[in-house]
Scaffold this motif. Structure first.
Motif, PDB file in Angstrom:
ATOM      1  N   THR A  46       0.830  -1.206   0.000  1.00 53.48           N
ATOM      2  CA  THR A  46       0.000   0.000   0.000  1.00 53.48           C
ATOM      3  C   THR A  46       0.860   1.248   0.000  1.00 53.48           C
ATOM      4  N   LEU A  47       1.893   1.249   0.822  1.00 53.30           N
ATOM      5  CA  LEU A  47       2.770   2.416   0.893  1.00 53.30           C
ATOM      6  C   LEU A  47       3.452   2.671  -0.454  1.00 53.30           C
ATOM      7  N   CYS A  48       3.934   1.615  -1.087  1.00 56.94           N
ATOM      8  CA  CYS A  48       4.610   1.784  -2.381  1.00 56.94           C
ATOM      9  C   CYS A  48       3.651   2.313  -3.440  1.00 56.94           C
ATOM     10  N   GLN A  49       2.432   1.788  -3.455  1.00 55.79           N
ATOM     11  CA  GLN A  49       1.443   2.273  -4.413  1.00 55.79           C
ATOM     12  C   GLN A  49       1.075   3.732  -4.144  1.00 55.79           C
ATOM     13  N   SER A  50       0.977   4.080  -2.862  1.00 56.30           N
ATOM     14  CA  SER A  50       0.623   5.455  -2.499  1.00 56.30           C
ATOM     15  C   SER A  50       1.721   6.432  -2.898  1.00 56.30           C
ATOM     16  N   PHE A  51       2.971   6.059  -2.655  1.00 59.06           N
ATOM     17  CA  PHE A  51       4.088   6.917  -3.058  1.00 59.06           C
ATOM     18  C   PHE A  51       4.112   7.072  -4.571  1.00 59.06           C
ATOM     19  N   GLN A  52       3.870   5.979  -5.293  1.00 56.38           N
ATOM     20  CA  GLN A  52       3.894   6.072  -6.747  1.00 56.38           C
ATOM     21  C   GLN A  52       2.780   6.980  -7.252  1.00 56.38           C
ATOM     22  N   ARG A  53       1.619   6.903  -6.600  1.00 54.43           N
ATOM     23  CA  ARG A  53       0.474   7.694  -7.032  1.00 54.43           C
ATOM     24  C   ARG A  53       0.622   9.169  -6.680  1.00 54.43           C
ATOM     25  N   PHE A  54       1.115   9.456  -5.457  1.00 51.71           N
ATOM     26  CA  PHE A  54       1.133  10.836  -4.985  1.00 51.71           C
ATOM     27  C   PHE A  54       2.496  11.516  -5.077  1.00 51.71           C
ATOM     28  N   ARG A  55       3.586  10.732  -5.193  1.00 51.73           N
ATOM     29  CA  ARG A  55       4.924  11.335  -5.268  1.00 51.73           C
ATOM     30  C   ARG A  55       5.676  10.916  -6.527  1.00 51.73           C
ATOM     31  N   GLN A  56       5.095  10.017  -7.316  1.00 52.81           N
ATOM     32  CA  GLN A  56       5.721   9.512  -8.537  1.00 52.81           C
ATOM     33  C   GLN A  56       7.129   8.958  -8.272  1.00 52.81           C
ATOM     34  N   THR A  57       7.289   8.311  -7.134  1.00 54.29           N
ATOM     35  CA  THR A  57       8.555   7.677  -6.787  1.00 54.29           C
ATOM     36  C   THR A  57       8.257   6.571  -5.785  1.00 54.29           C
TER      37      THR A  57
END
Length: 322
Positions: free
Chosen positions: A252-263
């Motif tokens: 979840t954390l990785c998906q959230s970072f990818q969605r909101f921080r593009q990293t």
């Protein structure tokens, strides 16, 4: 993979099968060793990176090995020459340069190594694997983890696994791995175990889909993760540590970072550490580039220099000279 660096690590050689059996049992686990041909001349190289064990083993003769099960660790077998036949509950698997064998701690097996078989072995503690499974998969590990036995190294995921092994071997080329920063050890362990759990099918893989249900809290979990990384930027924190503090599972954390921080979270942490290294180099407090890089968890100086230049437009030693 180039095993040259592992060849310079601690080694044991013997033409006595009983002597070699005792040594390998001490490094791995007790087992039955039977000779099936002449020409026995065995050698085992070994090294450690954090809790991970790397071994190169060859017998110089055809042998059969029956340990029952490994119990306390998982073993990935990767022949670098020749092949072996592994007999297990899922059937028979021929391991070769293209097909690695993933042997779970509780999986009974026996293997026949042909005389020209030389293997790279990766040993991962069972405790670390089970802890990571809970973190990454969001699963309570009640039953032993059971992996699909064969890993096809020709697939994209398999090729990435090869690159990870090459990264570990290149780390050994730096010399005494015990001198590396705890940040570096934690990072390498995390990458290896995470890749295995997310790409090699096992009996908890289906939990990964359920671990992504918390997308609605993504902004808050990202902020918590970022605050935690800033507070602990110089500590040997892992991706699982960050996710635990953020209150979500790793996926979840990785998906959230990818969605909101593009990293990714670990890329964000790396950028924070690059900033820390940059400040130390600008301050020029008498430390060398090597000392500063190691302090911030960058154990490969060449890669550190490239990442630093990409971010700050100059090489580390140029900043230090100013």
């Amino acid at each position: 993979m180039d095993l040259g660096t592992l060849n310079h690590s601690a080694a044991f050689r013997s033409k006595d099968a009983q002597e070699m059996h005792r040594y390998v049992a001490g490094q791995l686990t007790d087992h039955r060793l039977d000779l099936c041909s002449g020409g026995f001349s065995a050698v085992m190289h070994h090294a450690a990176i954090g809790s991970l064990g790397l071994h190169q083993l060859e017998y110089g003769a055809t042998v059969t090995i029956d340990p029952g099960s490994l119990d306390e660790f998982l073993l990935v077998q990767m022949p670098q020459s020749g092949f072996g036949r592994v007999f297990h509950s899922q059937g028979e698997t021929i391991v070769s340069r293209d097909i690695a064998g993933v042997i779970a701690p509780t999986a009974p097996f026996r293997i026949r190594w042909e005389r020209d078989c030389r293997q790279l072995l990766l040993k991962i503690p069972r405790r670390k694997l089970e802890q990571a499974c809970t973190t990454y998969m969001g699963a309570t590990v009640r039953d032993p983890i059971e992996f699909q036995f064969d890993m096809d190294l020709r697939t994209p995921a398999g090729q990435n696994w090869r690159h990870l092994m090459e990264y570990l071997l290149n780390t050994l080329a730096l010399g005494d791995t015990q001198r590396l920063s705890p940040l570096a050890h934690a990072h390498m362990e995390e990458m290896v175990v995470a890749h295995l759990l997310t790409h090699q099918p096992h009996n908890y893989s289906h939990h990964a889909d359920h671990a992504a249900d918390a997308r609605g809290v993504a902004p808050r979990c990202v902020k918590r993760a970022e605050d935690y990384m800033v507070e602990h930027v110089s500590d040997p924190i892992s991706l699982s540590d960050i996710a635990e503090h953020a209150g979500v599972k790793v996926r979840t954390l990785c998906q959230s970072f990818q969605r909101f921080r593009q990293t990714s979270p670990m890329s964000a942490l790396r950028d924070l550490r690059l900033e820390g290294a940059h400040k130390d180099l600008v301050a020029g407090a008498g430390e060398s580039v090597t000392d500063i890089a190691y302090h911030w968890g960058f154990n490969h100086l060449g890669r550190f220099s490239l990442m630093y230049k990409a971010r700050f437009g100059e090489r580390p030693h140029e900043t230090l000279r100013r």
